[in-house]
Design a protein around this motif. Structure first.
Motif, PDB file in Angstrom:
ATOM      1  N   THR A   1       0.900  -1.119   0.039  1.00 23.13           N
ATOM      2  CA  THR A   1       0.028  -0.015   0.086  1.00 23.13           C
ATOM      3  C   THR A   1       0.826   1.248   0.149  1.00 23.13           C
ATOM      4  O   THR A   1       2.174   1.244   0.307  1.00 23.13           O
ATOM      5  N   VAL A   2       0.207   2.368  -0.372  1.00 24.22           N
ATOM      6  CA  VAL A   2       0.780   3.663  -0.131  1.00 24.22           C
ATOM      7  C   VAL A   2      -0.296   4.713   0.132  1.00 24.22           C
ATOM      8  O   VAL A   2      -1.363   4.434   0.082  1.00 24.22           O
ATOM      9  N   SER A   3       0.413   5.737   0.654  1.00 31.01           N
ATOM     10  CA  SER A   3      -0.377   7.049   1.580  1.00 31.01           C
ATOM     11  C   SER A   3      -0.522   7.906   0.252  1.00 31.01           C
ATOM     12  O   SER A   3       0.285   8.058  -0.730  1.00 31.01           O
TER      13      SER A   3
ATOM     14  N   ASN B   1       2.282   9.413  -2.106  1.00 28.03           N
ATOM     15  CA  ASN B   1       3.442   9.608  -1.264  1.00 28.03           C
ATOM     16  C   ASN B   1       4.263   8.346  -1.232  1.00 28.03           C
ATOM     17  O   ASN B   1       4.295   7.242  -0.539  1.00 28.03           O
ATOM     18  N   THR B   2       5.052   8.218  -2.394  1.00 24.60           N
ATOM     19  CA  THR B   2       5.878   6.925  -2.728  1.00 24.60           C
ATOM     20  C   THR B   2       6.826   6.772  -1.991  1.00 24.60           C
ATOM     21  O   THR B   2       7.622   5.538  -1.895  1.00 24.60           O
ATOM     22  N   SER B   3       7.195   7.680  -0.952  1.00 26.56           N
ATOM     23  CA  SER B   3       8.136   7.332   0.011  1.00 26.56           C
ATOM     24  C   SER B   3       7.666   6.735   1.400  1.00 26.56           C
ATOM     25  O   SER B   3       8.176   6.422   2.282  1.00 26.56           O
ATOM     26  N   ASP B   4       6.228   6.267   1.288  1.00 20.54           N
ATOM     27  CA  ASP B   4       5.637   5.875   2.427  1.00 20.54           C
ATOM     28  C   ASP B   4       4.740   4.653   1.826  1.00 20.54           C
ATOM     29  O   ASP B   4       3.609   4.628   1.411  1.00 20.54           O
ATOM     30  N   ILE B   5       5.505   3.447   1.824  1.00 25.28           N
ATOM     31  CA  ILE B   5       5.028   2.295   1.217  1.00 25.28           C
ATOM     32  C   ILE B   5       5.054   1.216   2.336  1.00 25.28           C
ATOM     33  O   ILE B   5       6.187   1.027   2.816  1.00 25.28           O
ATOM     34  N   THR B   6       3.825   0.643   2.712  1.00 23.39           N
ATOM     35  CA  THR B   6       3.794  -0.425   3.627  1.00 23.39           C
ATOM     36  C   THR B   6       2.954  -1.733   3.151  1.00 23.39           C
ATOM     37  O   THR B   6       2.184  -1.313   2.284  1.00 23.39           O
ATOM     38  N   THR B   7       3.175  -2.507   3.818  1.00 28.95           N
ATOM     39  CA  THR B   7       2.605  -3.878   3.277  1.00 28.95           C
ATOM     40  C   THR B   7       2.031  -4.470   4.451  1.00 28.95           C
ATOM     41  O   THR B   7       2.343  -4.495   5.723  1.00 28.95           O
ATOM     42  N   PHE B   8       0.498  -4.944   4.082  1.00 31.16           N
ATOM     43  CA  PHE B   8      -0.221  -5.869   4.980  1.00 31.16           C
ATOM     44  C   PHE B   8      -0.345  -7.122   4.715  1.00 31.16           C
ATOM     45  O   PHE B   8      -0.671  -7.435   3.640  1.00 31.16           O
TER      46      PHE B   8
END
Length: 693
Positions: free
Chosen positions: A359-361, A369-376
Motif C-alpha cells: 500500500t501507499v498513502s 506519497n511513494t516514500s511511504d510504502i507499507t505492506t499488510f
C-alpha cells in the motif's frame, strides 16, 4: 512407522494418490488458480484427485467461486472448467496437471483437440507495483490431436460468487470496452468499506476481462441462458442483462466466447484476466488515534482499474517469461537441497504472497506519497488479524528470499504504531488490528499477549532484514523501541512466565525451553543491532547477558540424562521442536553451542511418526513450517531430509482438499483446522539460512 523407515529416497512418492492423469510434481491438496491477495484467492480442491472439470473452483475458505469453461469442437460442446449442469455438453478428459511456483497448467482432451489452460498468478518481487496488482491470468490454447483441422470456440464465465460470501445479497454489473479490452465488472449493490463477511471484503469489484479481438462475443445473464446460448448457437449475443439481483437468483454470469475458426496447430493463447479491486484498501491508525486510508500501490502507475487491466492483459507474454525465469530460479535453488524440498517450495510461494497487499498513502495535496510504502498481511484462516507478528515471523523466509524490502514494509506499520506511544504495553504488540483490513492497533493493550514471542520476533526480523538488505534504517530509526523490547526480554526470557507462544492452539505454558531460546537470540540480536548503530557499550552488555543466559539455560532446559531439550524446564519426559534455534544460525549470533544442535538432531532422528516429528509431547500433531525450520538447524543431512520428506508426504497424501494447511497430524497426515495461511512462506527457510542457501 519410525524415522528409519522414512529415510528411503523418494519414499514420499509411494503414498501419492493414483490418478487418471499425470500430476507433476505431485497432486496437491488444492491447486492455486488465481491467488494474489486475501480477496483474490481461488483454488481447485484436489483431495485424492479432482479434475479441473470435476468441481467448482472455491475461495480459500471453501466458498464456491464458480468459474466455467466450455469448448466446442466441430459443433460438439465439452466442459473443461467447473461443474456446470447445463445439458448438452460432454466432459473433456483431463490428461495432465503441472504446477510451479507461479503457474498451474492443465491439459484436457476434448474430442479431437487438446486444450491447455494456464493459470498464472505472477510473483514479481523485483517490481512491487506489479506485485501489488490484484489481478491474475488464465491463458487457453487449443491444438488438434489428430492432425486435422477442427472448428473450435472457447467459452468462459465467472459468477457473482466472486464478490461475496452471502449469495442472497444483490449485485450489479457492467460490460465495457476500453483500450481494446472487453471487461465485465461486478460488485455488491450495497457496499461497506473495510468490512468483511465470511472472509470476503464487502466493497470493491470483481473483474473478468479479455482482449476484444475479432471473433469475440460476450453476454451477461442467467447461467443456464448464457451457457445454453453458447451450446446451441456457438457465439454469444453481445447483450447485457440489467435485471440486477441477488447473486443466487437466476445466477447471473459474465461470459466471453472466442471463435477460433479452423484449428490445427496450437493456437496463440487466449488471455483472460480475473481480479478483485477496491480502493482504499487499508484503514490505518496514525498518531493521536487518527485514521488514514491507504491504497494499493498499483494506483501510482495507473489511474483507473481499466487502464491497469489493459496494461496487465497486454503484458501477458512478458509476464509469462518473467514467471518462467522466476520458477526456474526457485527450482534451481531448492534442488540444491533436494527434489522433495523443491516441490514443497513451489507449492508454498503463491500461498504465502497471496496473503499480502502493498500500500501507499497520499500527502495533504492528494498526491501519492511513494516514500511511504507499507505492506499488510491478513492472518488467513486462523483469525483474520492484520500483520500478526508471529505469523509474519514463520513466513519471514519467503520475504528474505524474494525481496527483503517486502519484509521491511511488513514491519513498518508495527514500528510506526508503537513509536506513537499509543500501545501501552512494554513488550511488542501482537498485531496491527483484530480484523483485516482495519489496521487500527490496540490502544487498550488488549491484544493477544505473547510477550517474549513477539518481542523476540521483532528483534530477529529487524536484524535479519538489515543483514540481507544492507538497509539499516529500521535499526537506527526505531532503536529505542528495539531496546525497550530487549529490556523486557532480559526480564522474562531466561525463565519465561506462563504465557502463549506462536503455537497458541497448544495453550499457555510456563518455563518454555523453546520460547527462552527465542528471547535469548533476541537479546543477542540486539547486541548486533547496537553494534551497527554504534552503541558499543550496549552491544557488549547485551552480548554478555545472552552468553550468560545460554549457560544458565542449559542447566534448566536439558533433560537429566542430557539426551534432549525439554518442552518445559524440569519436565524430563517432555520435548518439542526447538525451531527457534534456527534464528541463531540465520543471524549468525551463534550463542548456542554446537552440541545443542547435535543433541537435538540425534533426538529427532528417533522421534518421527509416519508424517514427521510431532510439535511437542502434548500432542501428535505438528506444524509444517516448524518442521522445515527444524530441518534448517539439524546437523545431519539424513535427519534434514527426513523432516523435508515428511512435509512433502503430507502435502501429497490426497487426504486433504483445501489450500495447504500448516497444522497436521504426524500419525496419519490429516490436516487440522488451518488452511491457506501465509506461514508456509517458512518452507523457504533453507534458502536463506547460511550453510543451506
Amino acid at each position: 512407522m519410525y524415522a528409519q523407515a522414512l529415510f528411503l529416497t523418494g519414499a514420499s512418492l509411494l503414498l501419492s494418490p493414483v490418478l487418471a492423469w499425470d500430476s507433476t510434481p505431485f497432486s496437491p491438496p488444492s491447486v492455486p488458480l488465481a491467488v494474489r491477495t486475501p480477496y483474490l484467492s481461488v483454488w481447485l480442491p484436489q483431495g485424492a484427485g479432482t479434475a479441473l472439470n470435476d468441481a467448482w473452483a472455491t475461495f480459500w475458505n471453501g466458498d464456491v467461486a464458480a468459474w466455467t469453461g466450455y469448448v466446442k469442437v466441430d459443433g460438439i460442446p465439452y466442459v473443461w472448467l467447473g461443474a456446470p449442469n447445463v445439458p448438452g455438453a460432454q466432459k473433456a478428459t483431463q490428461k495432465s496437471l503441472e504446477w510451479t511456483s507461479t503457474q498451474s497448467i492443465f491439459t484436457l482432451q476434448a474430442g479431437t483437440v487438446d486444450l491447455t489452460a494456464t493459470f498464472l498468478s505472477p510473483i514479481e518481487p523485483s517490481d512491487l507495483v506489479n506485485q501489488s496488482l490484484p489481478l491474475s491470468y488464465l491463458a487457453v490454447s487449443v491444438a488438434s490431436n489428430d492432425g486435422k483441422p477442427h472448428s473450435v470456440q472457447v467459452y468462459t464465465d465467472i459468477t457473482g460468487e466472486w464478490i461475496t460470501g452471502v449469495d442472497t445479497w444483490t449485485a450489479n454489473w457492467t460490460t465495457t470496452t476500453t483500450g481494446g479490452v472487453l471487461t465485465h465488472q461486478v460488485q455488491l449493490a450495497n457496499q461497506a468499506r473495510y468490512e468483511e463477511v465470511n472472509d470476503h471484503v464487502q466493497y470493491g469489484a470483481a473483474y473478468h476481462a479479455t482482449i476484444n479481438t475479432s471473433g469475440v462475443t460476450w453476454q451477461t445473464g442467467q447461467d443456464s441462458v448464457v451457457r445454453g446460448q453458447f451450446i446451441q448457437n456457438t457465439n454469444l449475443a453481445n447483450t447485457a442483462d440489467t435485471n440486477y439481483r441477488a447473486v443466487s437468483y437466476s445466477w447471473p454470469v459474465f461470459a466471453f466466447v472466442h471463435n477460433l475458426g479452423e484449428v490445427t496447430t496450437s493456437t496463440e493463447p487466449l488471455v483472460y484476466v480475473v481480479g478483485h479491486v477496491r480502493d482504499p484498501a487499508i484503514q490505518y491508525i496514525t498518531a493521536n488515534n487518527g485514521r488514514q486510508d491507504r491504497s494499493v500501490l498499483f494506483w501510482t502507475r495507473w489511474r483507473t482499474a481499466a487502464s491497469a487491466i489493459s496494461a496487465f492483459i497486454k503484458d501477458y507474454p512478458n509476464a509469462l517469461a518473467r514467471a518462467n525465469a522466476f520458477d526456474a530460479q526457485v527450482k534451481a535453488d531448492a534442488l540444491k537441497i533436494s527434489s522433495d524440498y523443491a516441490d514443497i517450495v513451489a507449492l508454498s510461494i503463491r500461498q504465502a504472497l497471496g496473503s499480502i497487499e502493498i500500500t501507499v498513502s497520499k500527502d495533504r495535496f492528494g498526491r501519492w506519497n511513494t516514500s511511504d510504502i507499507t505492506t499488510f498481511m491478513k492472518e488467513i484462516s486462523s483469525d483474520g488479524n492484520v500483520n500478526t507478528v508471529d505469523v509474519i515471523y514463520p513466513a519471514w523466509p519467503v520475504f528474505l528470499y524474494t525481496n527483503p524490502a517486502l519484509g521491511k514494509q511488513l514491519l513498518l506499520p508495527l514500528f510506526e504504531y508503537q513509536a506513537t506511544g499509543q500501545y501501552p504495553n512494554k513488550w511488542a504488540v501482537h498485531d496491527m488490528g483484530s480484523s483485516y483490513p482495519k489496521a487500527v492497533g490496540h490502544n487498550d493493550g488488549q491484544d493477544e499477549a505473547m510477550q517474549v514471542e513477539e518481542s523476540g520476533n521483532m528483534l530477529i526480523m529487524a536484524l535479519s532484514h538489515a543483514q540481507k538488505s544492507g538497509d539499516n534504517s529500521l535499526l537506527h530509526k526505531y532503536y529505542g523501541l528495539l531496546d525497550q523490547w530487549t529490556q523486557y526480554l532480559i526480564q522474562d526470557s531466561l525463565v519465561p512466565a506462563e504465557q502463549l507462544s506462536t503455537d497458541d492452539f497448544a495453550g499457555r505454558l510456563a518455563n518454555q525451553t523453546n520460547l527462552a531460546i527465542k528471547g535469548i537470540v533476541g537479546i543477542a540480536a540486539m547486541s548486533k543491532i547496537a553494534d551497527i548503530v554504534g552503541d558499543r557499550a550496549k552491544a557488549k552488555n547485551y552480548s554478555s547477558i545472552a552468553a550468560s543466559y545460554v549457560q544458565q539455560w542449559q542447566g534448566y532446559a536439558l533433560s537429566s540424562d542430557k539426551t534432549h531439550l525439554t518442552l518445559a524446564y524440569g519436565e524430563d519426559s517432555s520435548w518439542g521442536l526447538a525451531y527457534n534455534l534456527l534464528a541463531d544460525k540465520l543471524l549468525g549470533t551463534n550463542v548456542f553451542p554446537q552440541e545443542i544442535f547435535d543433541l537435538q538432531t540425534q533426538w529427532y532422528s528417533s522421534q518421527a511418526h509416519d508424517y514427521g516429528v510431532p510439535l511437542d509431547t502434548r500432542h501428535t500433531y505438528t506444524k509444517s513450517d516448524w518442521e522445515i525450520w527444524t530441518a534448517g538447524l539439524v546437523t545431519s543431512t539424513e535427519v534434514r531430509d527426513l523432516l523435508i520428506s515428511s512435509v512433502r508426504k503430507y502435502a501429497a497424501d490426497g487426504k486433504n482438499s483445501h489450500p495447504l494447511g500448516d497444522w497436521y497430524e504426524t500419525a496419519d497426515g490429516s490436516a487440522e483446522g488451518f488452511r491457506a495461511r501465509p506461514v508456509v512462506g517458512g518452507h523457504l527457510a533453507l534458502l536463506v539460512v547460511p550453510n543451506h542457501s
